[in-house]
Design an enzyme around this catalytic site. Structure first.
Site, short mmCIF file in Angstrom:
data_model
loop_
_atom_site.label_atom_id
_atom_site.label_comp_id
_atom_site.label_asym_id
_atom_site.label_seq_id
_atom_site.Cartn_x
_atom_site.Cartn_y
_atom_site.Cartn_z
N GLU A 1 9.46 3.00 5.55
CA GLU A 1 9.19 3.19 4.12
C GLU A 1 10.16 2.41 3.24
O GLU A 1 10.98 2.97 2.51
CB GLU A 1 9.20 4.69 3.78
CG GLU A 1 8.13 5.43 4.59
CD GLU A 1 7.92 6.89 4.17
OE1 GLU A 1 8.79 7.44 3.48
OE2 GLU A 1 6.88 7.44 4.55
N GLU B 1 2.49 6.60 10.73
CA GLU B 1 3.03 7.91 10.33
C GLU B 1 2.14 8.66 9.37
O GLU B 1 1.66 8.12 8.38
CB GLU B 1 4.42 7.78 9.69
CG GLU B 1 5.06 9.15 9.42
CD GLU B 1 6.38 9.07 8.68
OE1 GLU B 1 7.22 8.23 9.05
OE2 GLU B 1 6.57 9.84 7.71
#
Length: 465
Positions: free
Chosen positions: A220, A316
């Protein structure tokens, strides 16, 4: 010795090569009311023709080759599996998750250092504030040797076809603008050191018998969490790092690990597109990794269409107590991750934590109500199978490593995706998103069968044409 004409015909037939026979269709079903949970149903016979609503599977139209489905072996998951279960409990769970008679997971994610699902915040080369380690004299993966490596090695022993990817949540603090694992960005002058750090990790894991097939350089990269390790790496910085440092490093050291960009949400496809548009970075990027927490799964397809030579992986998504209703969460997960993500080119699909405890941990910062594929009671070792277990099981049990996604027509109210395994068997996963039961036919390679599926239910069909 004389043989009758009858026996000569029998001998001739037996001498012919064995022909694959079309068998019945096997079915596994999960209902929205949980009355059936990945339950095998009576086999279906083939019919003469397809009538009514028809899903047509075309095995001749081929798309991506699958590495499989699975979840992340976080520090939390490994700790629970290794330290809060008896040996018999642990073996039974690992066989169920990775064994052929269980979910047959064949894809796993590891964290390079700590995530929020770790008991402490660390990397594999931490230094006191103000100190650096450019020669990596203090580099060590000892933190992984306690629980993570034994757990991963057990999974590999059960499923030798397991593909493993890895992602750091932060570079060591001394490489960052904050001199901390919390927040900050990678210093340009530390690019050489970070490339060395990632290379050393891959080689250290390989020496332990754990091959890292895929790597993202940052989890991220557009988010800087304030309670657990994280690091902002803008697209231009990722391109500069991959094109000028990490790619050349891997090539010089003959590392076969493939580099994936992004590892973030569907809502900002411009981010990986910027990296892929960079002439120096592009040759070193094998594909793009995606998360589910914002945006729409169709973003994967748009990026793939722009760069069709690049792979896609879904890396994810977490279940959690913000979505506790079985019917809604099960349908969303199957529609978006199992069906949507693979229809939009994912070669592998991962949930987040493989296992968490009854308190949604252990964790340090970050998500306080995330849910694992299973819940392990930290006191008794008892296992509870969660919504995501059944959603992923509808794919992982039947879509084997090396399967190829094949064409099937999209249909309003009957979301679906199809695959062809290497043994020739076809797999079709169908979700009935309608508010009432639906009867439909499936047609493929000259064969057809019919089925009635309750509202909100999912069925996995397996057959040889």
């Amino acid at each position: 010795m004389r043989f009758s004409i009858k026996w000569l015909m029998v001998i001739a037939i037996l001498a012919l090569p064995m022909m694959a026979q079309a068998g019945p269709v096997r079915v596994w079903q999960t209902n929205a009311d949980q009355s059936k949970l990945l339950a095998q149903q009576p086999d279906i016979a083939f019919s003469e023709s397809a009538t009514g609503t028809v899903i047509t599977v075309d095995p001749k139209q081929k798309f991506q080759t699958m590495v499989g489905f699975g979840a992340a072996m976080t520090d939390a998951s490994a700790d629970l599996i290794r330290n809060h279960m008896s040996a018999s409990q642990r073996d039974a769970l690992m066989d169920d998750l990775f064994g052929k008679k269980g979910l047959d997971f064949s894809f796993m994610r590891l964290t390079i250092g700590a995530s929020d699902f770790s008991s402490t915040h660390y990397t594999y080369d931490d230094m006191p504030a103000g100190q650096t380690d450019p020669d990596m004299a203090h580099f060590s993966i000892n933190a992984a040797r306690t629980d993570v490596l034994p757990a991963v090695k057990q999974a590999l022993a059960i499923n030798s076809k397991l593909t493993i990817m890895a992602s750091p949540w932060s570079a060591p603090g001394w490489m960052k603008t904050t001199d901390s694992l919390i927040q900050g960005s990678l210093k340009p002058e530390a690019y050489t050191y970070f490339a060395d750090y990632l290379s050393r990790y891959i080689k250290a894991m390989q020496a332990e018998g754990v091959p890292i097939s895929l790597l993202t350089l940052q989890n991220e990269p557009g988010f800087e969490p304030d309670t657990y390790p994280g690091m902002r790496v803008e697209p231009s910085s990722r391109a500069a790092f991959i094109g000028g440092y990490l790619g050349p490093k891997f090539k010089a050291e003959d590392l076969k690990t493939q580099i994936l960009d992004y590892d973030h949400n569907w809502d900002t496809p411009s981010s990986p597109l910027t990296v892929l548009a960079d002439a120096r970075a592009n040759p070193s990027v094998a594909g793009v990794a995606w998360h589910c927490y914002a945006g729409d799964v169709a973003a994967q397809g748009a990026v793939h269409d722009a760069y069709p030579d690049k792979d896609a992986y879904f890396t994810e998504c977490s279940g959690g107590e913000w979505a506790p209703e079985f019917d809604k969460t099960f349908a969303w997960t199957v529609k978006n991750l199992i069906i949507g993500s693979t229809r939009h080119w994912s070669k592998g699909v991962l949930m987040w934590n493989l296992a968490l405890d009854e308190n949604f941990g252990p964790h340090k910062g970050g998500c306080s109500d995330c849910r694992g594929i299973v819940t392990i009671n930290s006191k008794t070792g008892e296992v509870k199978k969660n919504i995501e277990y059944y959603a992923f099981g509808h794919a992982s049990k039947f879509v084997k490593v090396g399967a190829v996604r094949v064409a099937s027509n999209e249909m309003d109210g009957l979301s679906n995706v199809a695959f062809r395994n290497q043994d020739g068997s076809l797999v079709l996963i169908v979700l009935n998103t309608r508010t009432q039961a639906s009867t439909f036919s499936v047609k493929a390679a000259g064969k057809a069968f019919a089925y009635a599926l309750p509202a909100g239910a999912v069925a996995s069909f397996v057959w040889k044409p």
